[in-house]
Every structure is written in structure tokens, then in C-alpha cells.
Design a protein around this motif. Structure first.
Motif, PDB file in Angstrom:
ATOM      1  N   HIS A   1       0.830  -1.211   0.000  1.00 48.67           N
ATOM      2  CA  HIS A   1       0.000   0.000   0.000  1.00 48.67           C
ATOM      3  C   HIS A   1       0.866   1.264   0.000  1.00 48.67           C
ATOM      4  O   HIS A   1       0.338   2.365   0.089  1.00 48.67           O
ATOM      5  CB  HIS A   1      -0.944   0.011   1.210  1.00 48.67           C
ATOM      6  CG  HIS A   1      -2.046  -1.017   1.121  1.00 48.67           C
ATOM      7  ND1 HIS A   1      -2.640  -1.374  -0.057  1.00 48.67           N
ATOM      8  CD2 HIS A   1      -2.668  -1.747   2.087  1.00 48.67           C
ATOM      9  CE1 HIS A   1      -3.571  -2.291   0.172  1.00 48.67           C
ATOM     10  NE2 HIS A   1      -3.601  -2.534   1.464  1.00 48.67           N
ATOM     11  N   SER A   2       2.189   1.116  -0.058  1.00 52.98           N
ATOM     12  CA  SER A   2       3.068   2.301  -0.149  1.00 52.98           C
ATOM     13  C   SER A   2       4.111   2.082  -1.229  1.00 52.98           C
ATOM     14  O   SER A   2       4.476   0.952  -1.523  1.00 52.98           O
ATOM     15  CB  SER A   2       3.833   2.529   1.165  1.00 52.98           C
ATOM     16  OG  SER A   2       2.983   2.761   2.237  1.00 52.98           O
ATOM     17  N   PHE A   3       4.646   3.183  -1.746  1.00 52.34           N
ATOM     18  CA  PHE A   3       5.799   3.103  -2.634  1.00 52.34           C
ATOM     19  C   PHE A   3       7.021   2.680  -1.817  1.00 52.34           C
ATOM     20  O   PHE A   3       7.171   3.072  -0.652  1.00 52.34           O
ATOM     21  CB  PHE A   3       6.118   4.494  -3.212  1.00 52.34           C
ATOM     22  CG  PHE A   3       5.288   4.887  -4.410  1.00 52.34           C
ATOM     23  CD1 PHE A   3       5.216   4.082  -5.531  1.00 52.34           C
ATOM     24  CD2 PHE A   3       4.626   6.107  -4.429  1.00 52.34           C
ATOM     25  CE1 PHE A   3       4.478   4.476  -6.649  1.00 52.34           C
ATOM     26  CE2 PHE A   3       3.892   6.509  -5.533  1.00 52.34           C
ATOM     27  CZ  PHE A   3       3.821   5.682  -6.645  1.00 52.34           C
TER      28      PHE A   3
ATOM     29  N   ASP B   1      -0.768  14.396  -2.374  1.00 47.54           N
ATOM     30  CA  ASP B   1      -0.765  12.931  -2.397  1.00 47.54           C
ATOM     31  C   ASP B   1      -2.136  12.472  -1.903  1.00 47.54           C
ATOM     32  O   ASP B   1      -2.491  12.660  -0.739  1.00 47.54           O
ATOM     33  CB  ASP B   1       0.351  12.377  -1.496  1.00 47.54           C
ATOM     34  CG  ASP B   1       0.429  10.850  -1.576  1.00 47.54           C
ATOM     35  OD1 ASP B   1      -0.030  10.283  -2.587  1.00 47.54           O
ATOM     36  OD2 ASP B   1       0.948  10.240  -0.621  1.00 47.54           O
TER      37      ASP B   1
ATOM     38  N   GLY C   1      -4.539  10.065  -0.520  1.00 46.06           N
ATOM     39  CA  GLY C   1      -4.381   8.837   0.253  1.00 46.06           C
ATOM     40  C   GLY C   1      -2.932   8.696   0.685  1.00 46.06           C
ATOM     41  O   GLY C   1      -2.195   7.857   0.175  1.00 46.06           O
TER      42      GLY C   1
ATOM     43  N   ARG D   1      -1.437   7.834   3.498  1.00 44.19           N
ATOM     44  CA  ARG D   1      -1.116   6.654   4.323  1.00 44.19           C
ATOM     45  C   ARG D   1       0.040   6.876   5.312  1.00 44.19           C
ATOM     46  O   ARG D   1      -0.104   7.609   6.249  1.00 44.19           O
ATOM     47  CB  ARG D   1      -0.850   5.443   3.423  1.00 44.19           C
ATOM     48  CG  ARG D   1      -1.044   4.134   4.180  1.00 44.19           C
ATOM     49  CD  ARG D   1      -1.156   2.936   3.321  1.00 44.19           C
ATOM     50  NE  ARG D   1      -1.452   1.765   4.105  1.00 44.19           N
ATOM     51  CZ  ARG D   1      -2.676   1.378   4.448  1.00 44.19           C
ATOM     52  NH1 ARG D   1      -3.722   2.043   4.073  1.00 44.19           N
ATOM     53  NH2 ARG D   1      -2.858   0.304   5.199  1.00 44.19           N
TER      54      ARG D   1
ATOM     55  N   GLU E   1      -5.630  12.066   3.737  1.00 42.51           N
ATOM     56  CA  GLU E   1      -5.818  10.659   4.111  1.00 42.51           C
ATOM     57  C   GLU E   1      -7.118  10.524   4.896  1.00 42.51           C
ATOM     58  O   GLU E   1      -7.402  11.296   5.803  1.00 42.51           O
ATOM     59  CB  GLU E   1      -4.604  10.181   4.934  1.00 42.51           C
ATOM     60  CG  GLU E   1      -4.717   8.803   5.547  1.00 42.51           C
ATOM     61  CD  GLU E   1      -5.023   7.679   4.541  1.00 42.51           C
ATOM     62  OE1 GLU E   1      -4.263   7.485   3.600  1.00 42.51           O
ATOM     63  OE2 GLU E   1      -6.066   7.012   4.730  1.00 42.51           O
ATOM     64  N   ILE E   2      -7.870   9.478   4.547  1.00 42.88           N
ATOM     65  CA  ILE E   2      -9.188   9.262   5.149  1.00 42.88           C
ATOM     66  C   ILE E   2      -9.090   8.530   6.497  1.00 42.88           C
ATOM     67  O   ILE E   2      -9.988   8.646   7.339  1.00 42.88           O
ATOM     68  CB  ILE E   2     -10.053   8.473   4.127  1.00 42.88           C
ATOM     69  CG1 ILE E   2     -11.524   8.742   4.285  1.00 42.88           C
ATOM     70  CG2 ILE E   2      -9.749   7.001   4.141  1.00 42.88           C
ATOM     71  CD1 ILE E   2     -12.370   8.266   3.086  1.00 42.88           C
TER      72      ILE E   2
ATOM     73  N   ASP F   1     -11.788  12.910   3.405  1.00 44.61           N
ATOM     74  CA  ASP F   1     -12.065  12.221   2.142  1.00 44.61           C
ATOM     75  C   ASP F   1     -11.701  13.224   1.047  1.00 44.61           C
ATOM     76  O   ASP F   1     -12.104  14.394   1.112  1.00 44.61           O
ATOM     77  CB  ASP F   1     -13.573  11.887   2.105  1.00 44.61           C
ATOM     78  CG  ASP F   1     -13.988  11.211   0.814  1.00 44.61           C
ATOM     79  OD1 ASP F   1     -13.280  11.344  -0.204  1.00 44.61           O
ATOM     80  OD2 ASP F   1     -15.050  10.560   0.827  1.00 44.61           O
ATOM     81  N   ILE F   2     -10.945  12.790   0.049  1.00 45.67           N
ATOM     82  CA  ILE F   2     -10.476  13.708  -0.992  1.00 45.67           C
ATOM     83  C   ILE F   2     -11.649  14.428  -1.669  1.00 45.67           C
ATOM     84  O   ILE F   2     -11.515  15.570  -2.126  1.00 45.67           O
ATOM     85  CB  ILE F   2      -9.580  12.981  -2.031  1.00 45.67           C
ATOM     86  CG1 ILE F   2      -8.871  13.976  -2.938  1.00 45.67           C
ATOM     87  CG2 ILE F   2     -10.357  11.969  -2.854  1.00 45.67           C
ATOM     88  CD1 ILE F   2      -7.938  14.924  -2.263  1.00 45.67           C
TER      89      ILE F   2
ATOM     90  N   ASN G   1      -1.524   6.601  -5.889  1.00 42.47           N
ATOM     91  CA  ASN G   1      -0.886   5.286  -5.883  1.00 42.47           C
ATOM     92  C   ASN G   1      -1.870   4.253  -5.353  1.00 42.47           C
ATOM     93  O   ASN G   1      -2.132   4.234  -4.143  1.00 42.47           O
ATOM     94  CB  ASN G   1       0.387   5.337  -5.024  1.00 42.47           C
ATOM     95  CG  ASN G   1       1.045   3.963  -4.895  1.00 42.47           C
ATOM     96  OD1 ASN G   1       0.767   3.057  -5.688  1.00 42.47           O
ATOM     97  ND2 ASN G   1       1.908   3.818  -3.903  1.00 42.47           N
TER      98      ASN G   1
HETATM   99  C1  LIG Z   1      -2.288   2.479  -1.387  1.00 38.61           C
HETATM  100  S1  LIG Z   1      -2.366   3.736  -0.194  1.00 38.61           S
HETATM  101  C2  LIG Z   1      -1.323   4.977  -0.923  1.00 38.61           C
HETATM  102  C3  LIG Z   1      -0.134   5.334  -0.055  1.00 38.61           C
HETATM  103  C4  LIG Z   1       0.754   6.478  -0.453  1.00 38.61           C
HETATM  104  N1  LIG Z   1       0.135   7.437  -1.309  1.00 38.61           N
HETATM  105  C5  LIG Z   1       2.016   5.972  -1.094  1.00 38.61           C
HETATM  106  O1  LIG Z   1       2.129   6.044  -2.305  1.00 38.61           O
HETATM  107  O2  LIG Z   1       2.924   5.481  -0.416  1.00 38.61           O
HETATM  108  C6  LIG Z   1      -3.978   4.411  -0.460  1.00 38.61           C
HETATM  109  C7  LIG Z   1      -4.485   5.228   0.711  1.00 38.61           C
HETATM  110  O3  LIG Z   1      -5.606   5.987   0.246  1.00 38.61           O
HETATM  111  C8  LIG Z   1      -6.513   6.183   1.327  1.00 38.61           C
HETATM  112  N2  LIG Z   1      -7.801   6.566   0.735  1.00 38.61           N
HETATM  113  C9  LIG Z   1      -8.674   5.786   0.052  1.00 38.61           C
HETATM  114  N3  LIG Z   1      -9.728   6.495  -0.358  1.00 38.61           N
HETATM  115  C10 LIG Z   1      -9.530   7.774   0.055  1.00 38.61           C
HETATM  116  C11 LIG Z   1     -10.275   8.983  -0.071  1.00 38.61           C
HETATM  117  N4  LIG Z   1     -11.452   9.007  -0.706  1.00 38.61           N
HETATM  118  N5  LIG Z   1      -9.771  10.112   0.474  1.00 38.61           N
HETATM  119  C12 LIG Z   1      -8.581  10.094   1.127  1.00 38.61           C
HETATM  120  N6  LIG Z   1      -7.834   8.977   1.287  1.00 38.61           N
HETATM  121  C13 LIG Z   1      -8.296   7.824   0.754  1.00 38.61           C
HETATM  122  C14 LIG Z   1      -6.478   4.830   2.028  1.00 38.61           C
HETATM  123  O4  LIG Z   1      -6.900   4.950   3.375  1.00 38.61           O
HETATM  124  C15 LIG Z   1      -4.997   4.429   1.890  1.00 38.61           C
HETATM  125  O5  LIG Z   1      -4.270   4.755   3.045  1.00 38.61           O
END
Ligand SMILES: C[S@@+](CC[C@H](N)C(=O)[O-])C[C@H]1O[C@@H](n2cnc3c(N)ncnc32)[C@H](O)[C@@H]1O
Length: 302
Positions: free
Chosen positions: A122-124, A147, A149, A151, A172-173, A200-201, A217
Motif C-alpha cells: 500500500h506504499s511506494f 498525495d 491517500g 497513508r 488521508e481518510i 475524504d479527498i 498510488n
Molecule cells: C495504497 S495507499 C497509498 C499510499 C501512499 N500514497 C504511497 O504512495 O505510499 C492508499 C491510501 O488511500 C486512502 N484513501 C482511500 N480512499 C480515500 C479517499 N477518498 N480520500 C482520502 N484517502 C483515501 C487509504 O486509506 C490508503 O491509506
């Protein structure tokens, strides 16, 4: 020393090597991990230190029980979640050797039949982040990145260290991850350029409208149901409108959106963005993984 001066130095050196030893030297340059030390920069050391801090603050699977949908989706696939920012290839090997992680899963419980288990992150990873800021994105001096989400905040910390972005905003949610990002921002003194927003974005159109770079991502697929994913993508499409703004996505937007068809029919990206070609053939040390890098896509708003 720039590339052309370095090439000249190397050619000068090679011209002085005993011709019988030359093949061995070139082989060593191509394959030896002794040269990997030259791929470690100060920024990577800081990122590794942040990862070490975070490893002690999250469960080994780097997911919280509140993420029930993500946990369920992973369980239903033949995948296991290993956070690539927290655990590099070496750390994963160590976990496997200690028996804390398996590279295989049982096809039929109780039998000897096993199949390779696919890891999802779930992260880069730090390697992907270096690729992103050194080889995917142009000079970002003075610009703003969002960015979506964020995380653990990996994109924000790498953007802080590897670029001269003026403002980095993580949205981040999940509240658990907000707490972790705030802890890192405070400890490493990143607050002059990094902001963390718990939301929430879809409630943050203003941030999307001002962003010069938006990172997505694997953002929605594991965390939202199908309708919410479509709503979130429409919100991105309606608000990331600044001409020339860049979007980085994993996987490609086409792949993410095709999984939402036919209900996501309104999501035609062709009048909105164009995809920019990337060179994935970049050596980033022994842990370079071109297949992983090929998941990263870059788009420019038209
Ligand atoms: C795969 S992780 C991405 C991590 C980070 N961007 C990275 O690249 O290392 C996706 C994240 O998006 C968050 N997320 C999902 N839907 C969202 C929304 N509508 N608004 C904000 N964050 C959200 C999730 O909780 C999760 O932590």
C-alpha cells in the motif's frame, strides 16, 4: 562531476587496465553489489530511518482493523500485504527466513501443493520514490503536490527530501495513518513544507484545483466500494483542471478505470489528460525492479 566527465574518466581508467583483466572488471561493474554503496544518498538514509521509526508503530502487516474492506479484499486474493516503504527486499527475505512471512500459500489446505504468493504494497518503496522524484517528475521548484491517500506519508517525505516543492499536502481518510504522519512530520521537522489533512479527498476540491502534481498510488481500489471509487475518480477529473498539471498513477488510469466499467462510463480521460512516455530502464541499485516501475504512469492535464 557530470555524466560526460565521468564517462571520460572511466574510459581513461579502462585504457590503463591489463586487457586480460578487462572482461572481469566490466563484469564486476555490471553485476557487483559492492557498487550499490554509491547509490545510497543522505536522503535515502533519512527515509530508511523514518521507515524504522514507523515499523515500531504499526502492526507487522501495516494495516489497521478499521480497514475492513482492504483486509477483506486482500484475503480474497492470493496476495499478502507487505508495505514496501517499511520492508525492502532484504527485510522481506529476513522475515521469510525467520518464518514470519511465507512466499507461498497452500492451494488446498493440508496438502503439500503450494503456489507463489503475490505481495501487494500500500506504499511506494524507497527505490520507487527515487525513481518518481529523479526520473518521472520534472524540476518541481516552488510547486505544490497533493498525495491522495497519503497513508504512511512516504510520498511526502521523499518529495520533501528529493525535490524543492514549496508545498506537499497529504490527504488521508484513515485517522490512524494521520497520527503516524503527524508524528514523523514533527520528529523530522518537515512542517515548513508538509501539511497533513484528515479528510475524504472528495471534500477537498480546492486542494485538487491548486495542485501542480497529484499522486494516486493504488489509491481507491482496495479501500472503497465500486460506487465510491467512481465518485472519487469523477471528483479528481472535475477538479484537477490546471493546464499542464501532472498526475502520477499506479496502475495506469486506463487499468484503474476499466475495472469500474460499465458503471464508470462517464470516466473518459481522453479530453482531459495525455499520457507522457517514461523511461523505465533506469538502474537504481541492486534492488531495481523494472516490472514494479512499469506500474507507474504519468499524465499531463490538457
Ligand atoms: C495504497 S495507499 C497509498 C499510499 C501512499 N500514497 C504511497 O504512495 O505510499 C492508499 C491510501 O488511500 C486512502 N484513501 C482511500 N480512499 C480515500 C479517499 N477518498 N480520500 C482520502 N484517502 C483515501 C487509504 O486509506 C490508503 O491509506
Amino acid at each position: 562531476m557530470d555524466l560526460s566527465a565521468a564517462k571520460n574518466e572511466i574510459m581513461h581508467l579502462l585504457s590503463r587496465v591489463d586487457p586480460r583483466e578487462l572482461p572481469k572488471l566490466v563484469e564486476w561493474m555490471k553485476n557487483s553489489d559492492e557498487l550499490d554503496n554509491y547509490f545510497i544518498d543522505n536522503e535515502k538514509v533519512v527515509l530508511q530511518s523514518i521507515a524504522e521509526d514507523l515499523r515500531t508503530s504499526v502492526p507487522p502487516e501495516a494495516t489497521f482493523s478499521s480497514e475492513s474492506l482492504a483486509l477483506q479484499k486482500i484475503r480474497q486474493s492470493s496476495r499478502t500485504h507487505v508495505d514496501a516503504f517499511l520492508y525492502d527486499e532484504e527485510a522481506v527475505d529476513a522475515l521469510c527466513e525467520e518464518g514470519k512471512l511465507s512466499r507461498n500459500y497452500c492451494l488446498h489446505c493440508g496438502s503439500q501443493r503450494t503456489a507463489p504468493l503475490e505481495f501487494i504494497s500500500h506504499s511506494f518503496s524507497i527505490m520507487e520514490l527515487r525513481f518518481l522524484f529523479h526520473h518521472v517528475l520534472p524540476d518541481l521548484t516552488g510547486l505544490m503536490l497533493v498525495d491522495v491517500g497519503s497513508r504512511l506519508g512516504a510520498v511526502l517525505y521523499a518529495g520533501y527530501l528529493y525535490s524543492s516543492l514549496a508545498r506537499l499536502v497529504g490527504v488521508e481518510i484513515s485517522s490512524e495513518f494521520i497520527g503516524l504522519q503527524k508524528m514523523v512530520v514533527q520528529k523530522y521537522d518537515f512542517a515548513d513544507r508538509i501539511e497533513i489533512v484528515h479528510a475524504d479527498i472528495c471534500t477537498q476540491p480546492g486542494l485538487l484545483q491548486s495542485a501542480d502534481v497529484v499522486v494516486l498510488n493504488n489509491v481507491f481500489e482496495y479501500f472503497l466500494d465500486q460506487d465510491s471509487q467512481i465518485r472519487a475518480w469523477l471528483c479528481i477529473q472535475q477538479n484537477v483542471r490546471k493546464k499542464g498539471a501532472l498526475l502520477v498513477t499506479v496502475p495506469s488510469m486506463q487499468e484503474a478505470l476499466s475495472a469500474l466499467q460499465p458503471s464508470g462510463d462517464g470516466l473518459d480521460i481522453s479530453p482531459w489528460v495525455e499520457e507522457l512516455p517514461l523511461n523505465y530502464d533506469v538502474y537504481l541499485g541492486m534492488d531495481s525492479d523494472p516490472d514494479t516501475l512499469k506500474q507507474i504512469h504519468l499524465y499531463r492535464v490538457l
